[in-house]
Design a protein around this motif. Sequence first.
Motif, mmCIF file in Angstrom:
data_model
loop_
_atom_site.group_PDB
_atom_site.id
_atom_site.type_symbol
_atom_site.label_atom_id
_atom_site.label_comp_id
_atom_site.label_asym_id
_atom_site.label_seq_id
_atom_site.Cartn_x
_atom_site.Cartn_y
_atom_site.Cartn_z
ATOM 1 N N SER A 47 0.835 -1.189 0.000
ATOM 2 C CA SER A 47 0.000 0.000 0.000
ATOM 3 C C SER A 47 0.877 1.250 0.000
ATOM 4 O O SER A 47 2.077 1.192 0.272
ATOM 5 N N LEU A 48 0.256 2.381 -0.296
ATOM 6 C CA LEU A 48 0.955 3.656 -0.261
ATOM 7 C C LEU A 48 1.027 4.246 1.137
ATOM 8 O O LEU A 48 1.800 5.173 1.375
ATOM 9 N N VAL A 49 0.229 3.726 2.056
ATOM 10 C CA VAL A 49 0.221 4.193 3.435
ATOM 11 C C VAL A 49 0.405 3.003 4.362
ATOM 12 O O VAL A 49 0.226 1.849 3.961
ATOM 13 N N SER A 50 0.737 3.270 5.603
ATOM 14 C CA SER A 50 1.055 2.201 6.546
ATOM 15 C C SER A 50 -0.113 1.821 7.446
ATOM 16 O O SER A 50 0.060 1.003 8.358
ATOM 17 N N ASP A 51 -1.291 2.397 7.206
ATOM 18 C CA ASP A 51 -2.427 2.101 8.080
ATOM 19 C C ASP A 51 -3.661 1.648 7.313
ATOM 20 O O ASP A 51 -4.754 1.586 7.868
ATOM 21 N N ASP A 52 -3.510 1.345 6.025
ATOM 22 C CA ASP A 52 -4.657 0.900 5.235
ATOM 23 C C ASP A 52 -4.157 -0.085 4.181
ATOM 24 O O ASP A 52 -3.496 0.309 3.211
ATOM 25 N N PHE A 53 -4.469 -1.377 4.377
ATOM 26 C CA PHE A 53 -4.000 -2.422 3.465
ATOM 27 C C PHE A 53 -5.162 -3.142 2.785
ATOM 28 O O PHE A 53 -5.036 -4.290 2.394
ATOM 29 N N SER A 54 -6.274 -2.458 2.639
ATOM 30 C CA SER A 54 -7.418 -3.045 1.949
ATOM 31 C C SER A 54 -7.216 -2.947 0.447
ATOM 32 O O SER A 54 -6.847 -1.884 -0.073
ATOM 33 N N TRP A 55 -7.463 -4.048 -0.282
ATOM 34 C CA TRP A 55 -7.287 -4.014 -1.727
ATOM 35 C C TRP A 55 -8.331 -3.152 -2.410
ATOM 36 O O TRP A 55 -8.160 -2.742 -3.555
ATOM 37 N N ALA A 56 -9.411 -2.857 -1.705
ATOM 38 C CA ALA A 56 -10.434 -1.981 -2.255
ATOM 39 C C ALA A 56 -10.125 -0.511 -2.030
ATOM 40 O O ALA A 56 -10.829 0.357 -2.542
ATOM 41 N N SER A 57 -9.067 -0.214 -1.287
ATOM 42 C CA SER A 57 -8.725 1.170 -0.983
ATOM 43 C C SER A 57 -8.046 1.840 -2.168
ATOM 44 O O SER A 57 -7.458 1.188 -3.035
ATOM 45 N N ASN A 58 -8.097 3.161 -2.183
ATOM 46 C CA ASN A 58 -7.442 3.939 -3.225
ATOM 47 C C ASN A 58 -5.927 3.919 -3.073
ATOM 48 O O ASN A 58 -5.202 4.316 -3.986
ATOM 49 N N THR A 59 -5.437 3.476 -1.921
ATOM 50 C CA THR A 59 -3.997 3.419 -1.679
ATOM 51 C C THR A 59 -3.394 2.057 -2.008
ATOM 52 O O THR A 59 -2.192 1.867 -1.847
ATOM 53 N N TYR A 60 -4.202 1.120 -2.451
ATOM 54 C CA TYR A 60 -3.705 -0.220 -2.786
ATOM 55 C C TYR A 60 -2.815 -0.155 -4.017
ATOM 56 O O TYR A 60 -3.158 0.438 -5.033
ATOM 57 N N VAL A 61 -1.628 -0.777 -3.928
ATOM 58 C CA VAL A 61 -0.663 -0.775 -5.028
ATOM 59 C C VAL A 61 -0.579 -2.141 -5.693
ATOM 60 O O VAL A 61 -0.584 -2.266 -6.919
ATOM 61 N N GLY A 62 -0.471 -3.192 -4.896
ATOM 62 C CA GLY A 62 -0.341 -4.539 -5.434
ATOM 63 C C GLY A 62 -0.093 -5.522 -4.308
ATOM 64 O O GLY A 62 -0.276 -5.217 -3.124
ATOM 65 N N LYS A 63 0.343 -6.716 -4.676
ATOM 66 C CA LYS A 63 0.606 -7.719 -3.658
ATOM 67 C C LYS A 63 1.684 -8.682 -4.135
ATOM 68 O O LYS A 63 1.991 -8.767 -5.337
ATOM 69 N N LEU A 64 2.248 -9.404 -3.188
ATOM 70 C CA LEU A 64 3.195 -10.481 -3.455
ATOM 71 C C LEU A 64 2.594 -11.750 -2.878
ATOM 72 O O LEU A 64 2.228 -11.790 -1.704
ATOM 73 N N ARG A 65 2.509 -12.794 -3.697
ATOM 74 C CA ARG A 65 1.874 -14.039 -3.267
ATOM 75 C C ARG A 65 2.849 -15.202 -3.448
ATOM 76 O O ARG A 65 3.503 -15.333 -4.483
ATOM 77 N N SER A 66 2.942 -16.061 -2.440
ATOM 78 C CA SER A 66 3.849 -17.207 -2.496
ATOM 79 C C SER A 66 3.075 -18.488 -2.757
ATOM 80 O O SER A 66 1.839 -18.538 -2.613
ATOM 81 N N ASN A 67 3.806 -19.536 -3.110
ATOM 82 C CA ASN A 67 3.189 -20.854 -3.196
ATOM 83 C C ASN A 67 3.237 -21.519 -1.827
ATOM 84 O O ASN A 67 3.657 -20.915 -0.835
ATOM 85 N N PHE A 68 2.825 -22.760 -1.751
ATOM 86 C CA PHE A 68 2.723 -23.435 -0.456
ATOM 87 C C PHE A 68 4.082 -23.610 0.209
ATOM 88 O O PHE A 68 4.225 -23.448 1.432
ATOM 89 N N LEU A 69 5.129 -23.927 -0.573
ATOM 90 C CA LEU A 69 6.464 -24.160 -0.021
ATOM 91 C C LEU A 69 7.260 -22.878 0.190
ATOM 92 O O LEU A 69 8.316 -22.907 0.826
ATOM 93 N N GLY A 70 6.781 -21.780 -0.321
ATOM 94 C CA GLY A 70 7.527 -20.539 -0.199
ATOM 95 C C GLY A 70 8.724 -20.470 -1.122
ATOM 96 O O GLY A 70 9.682 -19.745 -0.847
ATOM 97 N N THR A 71 8.682 -21.210 -2.228
ATOM 98 C CA THR A 71 9.791 -21.227 -3.178
ATOM 99 C C THR A 71 9.507 -20.407 -4.424
ATOM 100 O O THR A 71 10.431 -20.115 -5.181
ATOM 101 N N LYS A 72 8.265 -20.026 -4.654
ATOM 102 C CA LYS A 72 7.918 -19.243 -5.832
ATOM 103 C C LYS A 72 6.948 -18.144 -5.435
ATOM 104 O O LYS A 72 5.963 -18.385 -4.733
ATOM 105 N N PHE A 73 7.247 -16.942 -5.885
ATOM 106 C CA PHE A 73 6.442 -15.776 -5.547
ATOM 107 C C PHE A 73 5.993 -15.082 -6.829
ATOM 108 O O PHE A 73 6.748 -15.003 -7.801
#
Length: 452
Positions: free
Chosen positions: A199-225
């Motif tokens: 997010s662009l701010v440190s107090d709002d991490f909702s994906w529906a917010s105007n401050t949402y930038v993106g996300k990082l998602r891992s697989n089950f083993l944590g070997t691929k993001f």
Amino acid sequence: MIPILEKLISSTTPIIMPFRSIVRELKEIGEGISNMYRRGGEAKHVHRHGKSHIAPECSLPPPPSSSSSSSSSSSWQSRWANLPPELLLDIIQRLEASETSWPARRALVACASVCKLWREITKDVVKTPEQCGFITFPISLKQPGPRDSPIQCFIRRERMTSTYCLYLGLSPALSGDMSKLLLAAKKIRRATCTEFIISLVSDDFSWASNTYVGKLRSNFLGTKFTILDGEPAHETSLPLNCKLQQRVHLKQVLPNKVAAAANYKVATVSYELNVLRTRGPRRMRCMMHLIPIFAIQEGGNAPTPLKFTTNYLNDHASTTTEHASTTTPDSKGKKPEVVEFDSTGTANTPESIQRAREPLVLKNKAPRWHEQLQCWCLNFKGRVTVASVKNFQLVAAAEPCQNVSAAEQEKVILQFGKIGKDIFTMDYRYPLSAFQAFAICLSSFDTKPACE
């Protein structure tokens, strides 16, 4: 900002003296913006109208002393819009040349927030990070860094809240309270994966917010993001061979909610499995789907978005609604859909051009074993002081047929390392953006027992 403007105005021509009153009024606006930035919880509604702390995306409302009527508001705006464009251009050019660091660079943000005319001229004067080496507006976080020297940042980890904040500056000790917040991320553990919401701010991490930038998602083993961008790539920023694949199978699309957020796959980070449990740092590779290999070739350019495309889904509402009519609705569909970009060449494209359009691949620079210290070492040029398995340097992984010079392959595009408890440095350069670099570094924080 105002003393600088007064100095610039007084040093131009005598005909500018009548604008003294406007300068005093601009001072009140600048102080109002500063107060907005200092009010953390109280200014949360302001962030929903702006893109970040860096620069509001809308013109400032009239000051409290002005009348609430529309006529007085229009006359207040016209006072600024009627300034001679030549004079305004000269002032903003001098201001941009004199203010080269934060928080002084906030003066440019104030100028861009006055009215439409001021904003357009300021956007024309302020160059991209690749051209000037500075971060000014929120879109700068999506643009490639400078070619010559990296932009130096640091990341602060908050273990209690599982949040990670990216600041502009050498280190917390040198920047202190003047550190500029660029991006923030929150770690969320799920049953089958781990996600970092950016997010662009440190107090709002909702994906529906105007401050949402993106996300990082891992697989089950944590070997691929997978790095997912909350905004689609701008048409002028896409490589020539990239085409948007409509692999969106919407589970629930309502006519009045067609503007729901979507995620766009822009990069993949992979860690090699350490089956033999050998000693050494983690081995990783990053495939940047939207950055072609010719971006680091001689004369090449990386995709550079010039504006946010927040109205993308609204512009494509008819297409989405038509597709929704052929899908099965699902009342539990809450997550944003994932849209992928295809970077494969066409069959009719010459082979040499196809190779140039292949996505850029980054690999971690191989460390050397230090006999005296009995550890693996990399030259971080003083930016990393604590040994950690998380430390890494990324360089381009190019094939001989891709015509990338040896000097270009030796350049460190991104480096990340520990300097204290929960404090890490992050230095990035062209062709990566701050958002892409931050997401890659976040992948290093996730637990990877199979890779160590």
